[in-house]
Design a protein around this motif. Structure first.
Motif, short mmCIF file in Angstrom:
data_model
loop_
_atom_site.label_atom_id
_atom_site.label_comp_id
_atom_site.label_asym_id
_atom_site.label_seq_id
_atom_site.Cartn_x
_atom_site.Cartn_y
_atom_site.Cartn_z
N PRO A 6 0.82 -1.22 0.00
CA PRO A 6 0.00 0.00 0.00
C PRO A 6 0.85 1.26 0.00
CG PRO A 6 -0.82 -1.57 1.59
CD PRO A 6 0.50 -2.10 1.12
N ARG A 7 0.42 2.25 -0.74
CA ARG A 7 1.18 3.49 -0.85
C ARG A 7 1.21 4.21 0.49
NH1 ARG A 7 0.28 8.42 -1.71
NH2 ARG A 7 -1.97 8.23 -1.90
N PRO A 8 2.39 4.73 0.90
CA PRO A 8 2.46 5.48 2.16
C PRO A 8 1.45 6.61 2.20
CG PRO A 8 4.65 5.12 1.27
CD PRO A 8 3.67 4.66 0.21
N GLY A 9 0.82 6.77 3.36
CA GLY A 9 -0.14 7.86 3.49
C GLY A 9 -1.57 7.44 3.25
N GLU A 67 4.33 10.28 -13.01
CA GLU A 67 5.71 10.24 -12.54
C GLU A 67 5.77 10.26 -11.01
OE1 GLU A 67 9.96 12.59 -13.23
OE2 GLU A 67 8.09 13.45 -13.98
N GLU A 68 4.97 11.10 -10.38
CA GLU A 68 5.00 11.19 -8.92
C GLU A 68 4.50 9.90 -8.29
OE1 GLU A 68 5.57 12.63 -5.06
OE2 GLU A 68 6.44 13.11 -7.02
N TRP A 69 3.45 9.32 -8.84
CA TRP A 69 2.95 8.04 -8.32
C TRP A 69 4.04 6.97 -8.39
CZ3 TRP A 69 1.18 3.89 -11.90
CH2 TRP A 69 0.83 2.73 -11.20
N LEU A 70 4.71 6.85 -9.54
CA LEU A 70 5.75 5.83 -9.68
C LEU A 70 6.96 6.13 -8.81
CD1 LEU A 70 5.53 5.16 -13.53
CD2 LEU A 70 4.80 3.65 -11.67
N ARG A 71 7.24 7.42 -8.57
CA ARG A 71 8.34 7.78 -7.68
C ARG A 71 8.06 7.27 -6.26
NH1 ARG A 71 11.76 11.43 -9.01
NH2 ARG A 71 10.26 12.53 -10.35
N ASP A 109 -0.61 -9.83 -4.32
CA ASP A 109 -1.07 -8.49 -4.69
C ASP A 109 -0.89 -8.27 -6.19
OD1 ASP A 109 -2.12 -5.93 -3.70
OD2 ASP A 109 -0.24 -5.12 -4.46
N ILE A 110 0.20 -8.81 -6.74
CA ILE A 110 0.43 -8.72 -8.18
C ILE A 110 -0.69 -9.44 -8.94
CG2 ILE A 110 1.95 -9.44 -10.07
CD1 ILE A 110 3.14 -7.17 -8.54
N VAL A 111 -1.12 -10.59 -8.42
CA VAL A 111 -2.21 -11.33 -9.04
C VAL A 111 -3.47 -10.47 -9.11
CG1 VAL A 111 -3.77 -13.31 -8.79
CG2 VAL A 111 -1.31 -13.59 -8.36
N ARG A 112 -3.75 -9.76 -8.02
CA ARG A 112 -4.98 -8.96 -7.95
C ARG A 112 -4.89 -7.67 -8.76
NH1 ARG A 112 -4.32 -10.34 -2.56
NH2 ARG A 112 -3.50 -8.27 -2.09
N ARG A 113 -3.73 -7.02 -8.71
CA ARG A 113 -3.67 -5.65 -9.23
C ARG A 113 -2.69 -5.47 -10.38
NH1 ARG A 113 -2.03 -2.05 -4.46
NH2 ARG A 113 -3.22 -0.40 -5.46
N GLY A 114 -1.79 -6.42 -10.57
CA GLY A 114 -0.77 -6.28 -11.60
C GLY A 114 0.43 -5.52 -11.10
N CYS A 115 1.51 -5.58 -11.83
CA CYS A 115 2.74 -4.89 -11.48
C CYS A 115 2.67 -3.44 -11.95
CB CYS A 115 3.93 -5.58 -12.13
SG CYS A 115 5.45 -4.63 -12.06
N PRO A 116 2.84 -2.47 -11.05
CA PRO A 116 2.73 -1.07 -11.46
C PRO A 116 3.73 -0.67 -12.52
CG PRO A 116 3.59 -1.24 -9.22
CD PRO A 116 3.11 -2.60 -9.61
N PHE A 117 4.94 -1.22 -12.47
CA PHE A 117 5.97 -0.84 -13.44
C PHE A 117 5.73 -1.50 -14.79
CE2 PHE A 117 8.32 -0.42 -9.32
CZ PHE A 117 8.36 0.96 -9.33
N ALA A 131 8.46 9.40 -16.75
CA ALA A 131 8.09 8.27 -15.90
C ALA A 131 8.78 6.99 -16.36
CB ALA A 131 6.57 8.09 -15.91
N ARG A 132 8.95 6.85 -17.64
CA ARG A 132 9.66 5.66 -18.16
C ARG A 132 11.14 5.71 -17.75
NH1 ARG A 132 8.08 2.13 -22.93
NH2 ARG A 132 9.89 0.80 -23.21
N ARG A 133 11.73 6.89 -17.83
CA ARG A 133 13.12 7.03 -17.38
C ARG A 133 13.24 6.75 -15.90
NH1 ARG A 133 13.14 11.83 -20.55
NH2 ARG A 133 13.17 13.06 -18.63
N LEU A 134 12.24 7.18 -15.12
CA LEU A 134 12.24 6.92 -13.69
C LEU A 134 12.24 5.41 -13.42
CD1 LEU A 134 10.11 8.70 -11.00
CD2 LEU A 134 10.17 6.22 -11.06
N ILE A 135 11.43 4.67 -14.17
CA ILE A 135 11.38 3.22 -14.00
C ILE A 135 12.74 2.60 -14.33
CG2 ILE A 135 10.36 1.08 -14.89
CD1 ILE A 135 7.76 2.67 -15.32
N GLN A 136 13.35 3.05 -15.41
CA GLN A 136 14.65 2.52 -15.81
C GLN A 136 15.71 2.79 -14.73
OE1 GLN A 136 15.02 4.57 -19.54
NE2 GLN A 136 14.01 2.94 -20.71
#
Length: 207
Positions: A6-9, A67-71, A109-117, A131-136
């Motif tokens: 779960p995302r912080p906050g 981008e902020e979400w993935l960060r 959790d991956i089964v239910r929601r998938g991998c965010p990246f 956002a793609r550069r952030l993932i890399q």
């Protein structure tokens, strides 16, 4: 490593969250359900119980929101590495297996929601997208840290061992998401353990 805690906050009392947090929560839900490309700003604003104008006060563009979400998601995994390194200071083998168990435990959790990246990359076709550069960069940093753990574990060629382990970690998550392999978590831990043992045994034999 892409299991998604779960995302912080996040708060079960969503209405009590500040607008920015509500927007991030709504974006996460919709991005995971429908993909970053398909989701519009209006839908995010409605899910967050706010307006597009309010959303744009916090995030100049939809891309900035992605981008902020993935960060934030990437920071969760960095924190997981930090915890494992602190719990098993100096013990590379325990650190690698700790990271592996973290990923294995996140597979349901991956089964239910998938991998965010993985899901996000599919919708970010522009290689230059921030956002793609952030993932890399996130993946490269995880690989660097995993290689250092393998070196501490005594692997003769730490980079090669970490490459195999990364391949297993990523593959387990895709397999869990598409349902192609049962007991993916157990299989993942067993496979990574075998790679570690083989990689460190080579060093022992060479001495």
């Amino acid at each position: 490593m892409t299991s998604s805690p779960p995302r912080p906050g996040r708060d079960s009392r969503v209405a009590l969250l500040p607008p920015r947090e509500r927007i991030l929560d709504a974006a996460e839900e919709l991005f995971l359900q429908e993909g970053v490309k398909a989701v519009g700003v209006q839908a995010i604003a409605e899910r967050a119980n706010t307006t597009k104008m309010a959303l744009y006060r916090h995030f100049a563009t939809k891309d900035a929101l992605i981008e902020e979400w993935l960060r934030i998601v990437a920071a969760q995994y960095a924190n997981a590495f930090d915890r494992v390194e602190a719990e098993h200071a100096g013990d590379g083998r325990a650190q690698v297996l700790g990271v592996t168990r973290f990923v294995a435990e996140g597979l349901p959790d991956i089964v239910r929601r998938g991998c965010p990246f993985v899901n996000s990359v599919a919708g970010l076709t522009d290689p230059g997208h921030p956002a793609r550069r952030l993932i890399q960069e996130h993946k490269a940093e995880q690989r660097r840290r995993l290689t250092a753990m393998c070196a501490r574990a005594g692997a003769q060629v730490p980079d090669e061992v970490s490459a195999e382990i990364t391949f297993l970690l990523e593959g387990a998550q895709v397999s869990a998401q598409n349902g192609s392999v049962d007991r993916a978590g157990d299989r993942l831990v067993a496979a990574v353990t075998a790679v570690l043992e083989r990689g460190t045994a080579v060093r022992e034999e060479g001495r």
